[in-house]
Design a protein around this motif. Structure first.
Motif, PDB file in Angstrom:
ATOM      1  N   LEU A   1      48.295  25.734  10.088  1.00  0.00           N
ATOM      2  CA  LEU A   1      48.206  24.367   9.575  1.00  0.00           C
ATOM      3  C   LEU A   1      49.409  23.531   9.992  1.00  0.00           C
ATOM      4  CD1 LEU A   1      46.718  24.811   6.006  1.00  0.00           C
ATOM      5  CD2 LEU A   1      45.811  23.382   7.823  1.00  0.00           C
ATOM      6  N   LYS A   2      50.591  24.121   9.952  1.00  0.00           N
ATOM      7  CA  LYS A   2      51.799  23.397  10.377  1.00  0.00           C
ATOM      8  C   LYS A   2      51.729  23.058  11.863  1.00  0.00           C
ATOM      9  CE  LYS A   2      54.889  25.022   6.776  1.00  0.00           C
ATOM     10  NZ  LYS A   2      56.042  25.811   6.418  1.00  0.00           N
ATOM     11  N   SER A   3      51.199  23.980  12.657  1.00  0.00           N
ATOM     12  CA  SER A   3      51.036  23.735  14.088  1.00  0.00           C
ATOM     13  C   SER A   3      50.051  22.590  14.324  1.00  0.00           C
ATOM     14  CB  SER A   3      50.554  25.009  14.785  1.00  0.00           C
ATOM     15  OG  SER A   3      50.259  24.748  16.127  1.00  0.00           O
ATOM     16  N   PHE A   4      48.915  22.600  13.613  1.00  0.00           N
ATOM     17  CA  PHE A   4      47.932  21.520  13.712  1.00  0.00           C
ATOM     18  C   PHE A   4      48.570  20.198  13.322  1.00  0.00           C
ATOM     19  CE2 PHE A   4      45.034  18.676  11.490  1.00  0.00           C
ATOM     20  CZ  PHE A   4      44.047  18.475  12.442  1.00  0.00           C
ATOM     21  N   GLN A   5      49.316  20.214  12.203  1.00  0.00           N
ATOM     22  CA  GLN A   5      49.956  19.001  11.698  1.00  0.00           C
ATOM     23  C   GLN A   5      50.950  18.439  12.709  1.00  0.00           C
ATOM     24  OE1 GLN A   5      52.733  19.348   8.370  1.00  0.00           O
ATOM     25  NE2 GLN A   5      51.659  17.667   7.361  1.00  0.00           N
ATOM     26  N   SER A   6      51.765  19.296  13.316  1.00  0.00           N
ATOM     27  CA  SER A   6      52.757  18.801  14.278  1.00  0.00           C
ATOM     28  C   SER A   6      52.083  18.289  15.549  1.00  0.00           C
ATOM     29  CB  SER A   6      53.808  19.868  14.591  1.00  0.00           C
ATOM     30  OG  SER A   6      53.235  20.924  15.320  1.00  0.00           O
ATOM     31  N   THR A   7      50.991  18.932  15.972  1.00  0.00           N
ATOM     32  CA  THR A   7      50.244  18.453  17.143  1.00  0.00           C
ATOM     33  C   THR A   7      49.654  17.074  16.859  1.00  0.00           C
ATOM     34  OG1 THR A   7      49.694  20.725  17.755  1.00  0.00           O
ATOM     35  CG2 THR A   7      48.353  18.999  18.733  1.00  0.00           C
ATOM     36  N   PHE A   8      49.091  16.896  15.661  1.00  0.00           N
ATOM     37  CA  PHE A   8      48.513  15.602  15.287  1.00  0.00           C
ATOM     38  C   PHE A   8      49.610  14.542  15.194  1.00  0.00           C
ATOM     39  CE2 PHE A   8      46.294  12.333  13.060  1.00  0.00           C
ATOM     40  CZ  PHE A   8      44.958  12.504  13.392  1.00  0.00           C
ATOM     41  N   ALA A   9      50.740  14.890  14.587  1.00  0.00           N
ATOM     42  CA  ALA A   9      51.856  13.946  14.461  1.00  0.00           C
ATOM     43  C   ALA A   9      52.368  13.522  15.836  1.00  0.00           C
ATOM     44  CB  ALA A   9      52.985  14.573  13.646  1.00  0.00           C
ATOM     45  N   LYS A  10      52.421  14.455  16.790  1.00  0.00           N
ATOM     46  CA  LYS A  10      52.871  14.146  18.160  1.00  0.00           C
ATOM     47  C   LYS A  10      51.896  13.180  18.826  1.00  0.00           C
ATOM     48  CE  LYS A  10      55.264  15.452  22.039  1.00  0.00           C
ATOM     49  NZ  LYS A  10      55.729  14.150  22.506  1.00  0.00           N
ATOM     50  N   LEU A  11      50.597  13.400  18.628  1.00  0.00           N
ATOM     51  CA  LEU A  11      49.582  12.506  19.178  1.00  0.00           C
ATOM     52  C   LEU A  11      49.772  11.091  18.638  1.00  0.00           C
ATOM     53  CD1 LEU A  11      46.702  12.561  20.769  1.00  0.00           C
ATOM     54  CD2 LEU A  11      45.779  12.449  18.458  1.00  0.00           C
ATOM     55  N   VAL A  12      49.967  10.980  17.326  1.00  0.00           N
ATOM     56  CA  VAL A  12      50.164   9.682  16.678  1.00  0.00           C
ATOM     57  C   VAL A  12      51.415   8.982  17.219  1.00  0.00           C
ATOM     58  CG1 VAL A  12      50.776   8.613  14.455  1.00  0.00           C
ATOM     59  CG2 VAL A  12      48.904  10.260  14.574  1.00  0.00           C
ATOM     60  N   ALA A  13      52.492   9.737  17.360  1.00  0.00           N
ATOM     61  CA  ALA A  13      53.743   9.163  17.861  1.00  0.00           C
ATOM     62  C   ALA A  13      53.616   8.744  19.331  1.00  0.00           C
ATOM     63  CB  ALA A  13      54.882  10.164  17.696  1.00  0.00           C
ATOM     64  N   ASP A  14      53.023   9.605  20.148  1.00  0.00           N
ATOM     65  CA  ASP A  14      52.906   9.314  21.578  1.00  0.00           C
ATOM     66  C   ASP A  14      52.083   8.060  21.855  1.00  0.00           C
ATOM     67  OD1 ASP A  14      54.409  11.559  22.055  1.00  0.00           O
ATOM     68  OD2 ASP A  14      52.755  12.779  22.845  1.00  0.00           O
ATOM     69  N   TYR A  15      51.030   7.851  21.073  1.00  0.00           N
ATOM     70  CA  TYR A  15      50.152   6.699  21.305  1.00  0.00           C
ATOM     71  C   TYR A  15      50.484   5.515  20.400  1.00  0.00           C
ATOM     72  CZ  TYR A  15      47.397   9.614  24.396  1.00  0.00           C
ATOM     73  OH  TYR A  15      46.994  10.413  25.436  1.00  0.00           O
TER      74      TYR A  15
END
Length: 151
Positions: free
Chosen positions: A45-59
Protein backbone atom coordinates in the motif's frame (compact mmCIF):
# COMPACT_ATOMS: atom_id res chain seq x y z
CA UNK A 1 -7.15 23.52 -13.37
CA UNK A 2 -5.71 20.05 -13.94
CA UNK A 3 -7.44 17.06 -12.36
CA UNK A 4 -7.01 13.32 -12.31
CA UNK A 5 -10.16 11.24 -12.57
CA UNK A 6 -9.91 7.87 -10.80
CA UNK A 7 -12.03 4.76 -11.18
CA UNK A 8 -11.20 2.03 -8.67
CA UNK A 9 -11.77 -1.49 -9.99
CA UNK A 10 -10.51 -4.49 -8.04
CA UNK A 11 -6.86 -3.84 -7.24
CA UNK A 12 -6.42 -1.11 -9.87
CA UNK A 13 -6.77 2.63 -9.96
CA UNK A 14 -7.65 3.60 -13.53
CA UNK A 15 -6.64 7.21 -14.15
CA UNK A 16 -7.41 9.91 -16.69
CA UNK A 17 -5.91 13.41 -16.66
CA UNK A 18 -8.00 16.37 -17.75
CA UNK A 19 -7.45 20.10 -17.59
CA UNK A 20 -9.73 23.06 -18.12
CA UNK A 21 -8.36 26.48 -18.96
CA UNK A 22 -10.28 29.41 -20.42
CA UNK A 23 -13.26 27.17 -21.14
CA UNK A 24 -11.19 24.68 -23.18
CA UNK A 25 -10.53 21.09 -22.21
CA UNK A 26 -7.19 19.40 -22.75
CA UNK A 27 -6.34 15.73 -22.22
CA UNK A 28 -2.63 15.65 -21.37
CA UNK A 29 -0.52 12.61 -22.21
CA UNK A 30 0.12 10.43 -19.18
CA UNK A 31 2.79 7.79 -18.72
CA UNK A 32 0.30 5.37 -17.20
CA UNK A 33 -3.37 4.55 -17.56
CA UNK A 34 -3.70 2.42 -14.45
CA UNK A 35 -1.85 1.80 -11.22
CA UNK A 36 -2.05 -1.70 -9.79
CA UNK A 37 -1.75 -2.82 -6.19
CA UNK A 38 0.15 -6.10 -6.52
CA UNK A 39 0.66 -6.66 -2.80
CA UNK A 40 -2.07 -5.83 -0.25
CA UNK A 41 0.33 -5.65 2.69
CA UNK A 42 1.22 -2.35 4.35
CA UNK A 43 4.43 -2.26 2.31
CA UNK A 44 2.46 -2.76 -0.91
CA UNK A 45 0.00 0.00 0.00
CA UNK A 46 2.83 2.42 0.80
CA UNK A 47 4.43 1.60 -2.56
CA UNK A 48 1.11 2.24 -4.36
CA UNK A 49 0.66 5.48 -2.42
CA UNK A 50 4.15 6.78 -3.27
CA UNK A 51 3.72 5.85 -6.95
CA UNK A 52 0.40 7.73 -7.05
CA UNK A 53 1.90 10.72 -5.21
CA UNK A 54 4.79 10.82 -7.74
CA UNK A 55 2.31 10.79 -10.63
CA UNK A 56 0.39 13.70 -9.06
CA UNK A 57 3.58 15.68 -8.47
CA UNK A 58 5.06 15.01 -11.91
CA UNK A 59 1.93 16.15 -13.75
CA UNK A 60 1.19 19.03 -11.33
CA UNK A 61 -2.34 17.82 -10.64
CA UNK A 62 -4.53 20.21 -8.64
CA UNK A 63 -7.15 17.68 -7.51
CA UNK A 64 -7.93 13.97 -7.66
CA UNK A 65 -11.57 13.09 -8.31
CA UNK A 66 -12.49 9.54 -7.27
CA UNK A 67 -15.74 8.01 -8.44
CA UNK A 68 -17.57 6.95 -5.30
CA UNK A 69 -18.44 3.26 -4.97
CA UNK A 70 -21.26 1.72 -3.02
CA UNK A 71 -20.27 0.31 0.36
CA UNK A 72 -22.86 -2.49 0.25
CA UNK A 73 -25.21 -4.19 -2.15
CA UNK A 74 -24.82 -5.83 -5.54
CA UNK A 75 -22.39 -3.23 -6.90
CA UNK A 76 -20.39 -2.69 -3.71
CA UNK A 77 -16.71 -1.84 -3.99
CA UNK A 78 -14.17 -4.39 -2.81
CA UNK A 79 -12.18 -4.10 0.40
CA UNK A 80 -9.02 -3.63 -1.68
CA UNK A 81 -10.70 -0.78 -3.55
CA UNK A 82 -11.45 0.98 -0.29
CA UNK A 83 -7.81 0.49 0.77
CA UNK A 84 -6.70 2.14 -2.49
CA UNK A 85 -9.09 5.03 -1.90
CA UNK A 86 -7.75 5.54 1.62
CA UNK A 87 -4.14 5.40 0.38
CA UNK A 88 -4.90 8.13 -2.17
CA UNK A 89 -6.86 10.26 0.33
CA UNK A 90 -3.98 10.14 2.83
CA UNK A 91 -1.40 11.63 0.43
CA UNK A 92 -0.13 14.85 2.03
CA UNK A 93 -1.16 18.17 0.44
CA UNK A 94 -3.44 16.52 -2.12
CA UNK A 95 -6.99 17.71 -2.72
CA UNK A 96 -9.07 14.51 -3.06
CA UNK A 97 -12.77 14.62 -3.85
CA UNK A 98 -15.00 11.56 -3.77
CA UNK A 99 -17.70 12.31 -6.36
CA UNK A 100 -20.98 10.38 -6.23
CA UNK A 101 -22.43 8.66 -9.32
CA UNK A 102 -25.64 10.66 -8.81
CA UNK A 103 -23.74 13.97 -9.00
CA UNK A 104 -21.79 12.69 -12.01
CA UNK A 105 -25.02 11.82 -13.87
CA UNK A 106 -26.56 15.19 -12.99
CA UNK A 107 -23.50 17.10 -14.21
CA UNK A 108 -23.35 15.06 -17.46
CA UNK A 109 -27.07 15.66 -18.01
CA UNK A 110 -26.51 19.41 -17.74
CA UNK A 111 -23.21 19.35 -19.67
CA UNK A 112 -23.04 16.51 -22.17
CA UNK A 113 -19.68 15.69 -23.71
CA UNK A 114 -19.07 17.84 -26.79
CA UNK A 115 -17.33 14.99 -28.63
CA UNK A 116 -17.86 11.22 -28.51
CA UNK A 117 -15.59 9.48 -25.99
CA UNK A 118 -14.08 7.42 -28.82
CA UNK A 119 -12.53 10.64 -30.23
CA UNK A 120 -10.67 11.54 -27.02
CA UNK A 121 -7.76 9.18 -27.76
CA UNK A 122 -8.22 7.44 -24.42
CA UNK A 123 -8.69 3.70 -23.97
CA UNK A 124 -12.24 2.41 -23.46
CA UNK A 125 -11.46 1.23 -19.89
CA UNK A 126 -10.61 4.86 -18.99
CA UNK A 127 -14.08 6.18 -19.83
CA UNK A 128 -15.41 6.14 -16.25
CA UNK A 129 -12.30 7.91 -14.90
CA UNK A 130 -12.54 10.49 -17.70
CA UNK A 131 -16.26 11.18 -17.25
CA UNK A 132 -15.75 11.50 -13.48
CA UNK A 133 -13.10 14.20 -14.02
CA UNK A 134 -15.14 15.92 -16.76
CA UNK A 135 -18.36 15.96 -14.72
CA UNK A 136 -16.59 17.39 -11.65
CA UNK A 137 -14.83 20.11 -13.70
CA UNK A 138 -18.14 21.09 -15.32
CA UNK A 139 -19.84 21.24 -11.93
CA UNK A 140 -17.05 23.52 -10.64
CA UNK A 141 -17.26 25.67 -13.76
CA UNK A 142 -21.00 26.20 -13.30
CA UNK A 143 -20.65 26.80 -9.57
CA UNK A 144 -18.06 29.54 -10.19
CA UNK A 145 -20.22 31.07 -12.97
CA UNK A 146 -23.24 31.13 -10.66
CA UNK A 147 -21.23 32.98 -8.01
CA UNK A 148 -19.90 35.44 -10.62
CA UNK A 149 -23.36 36.19 -12.04
CA UNK A 150 -24.76 36.81 -8.54
CA UNK A 151 -22.19 39.47 -7.73
Amino acid sequence: MKVCGVDLKGNEAIVSLLSLADGLFHIPECRTRRLTLADTSAKGLKSFQSTFAKLVADYKIDAVIIRQRQSKGKFAGSAIGFKLEAAIELIDDLDVIVFSPTDIKESLRRNPLAVPFSETGLKQFQETAFTTAYAWLMKQEHTSQDHTSQE
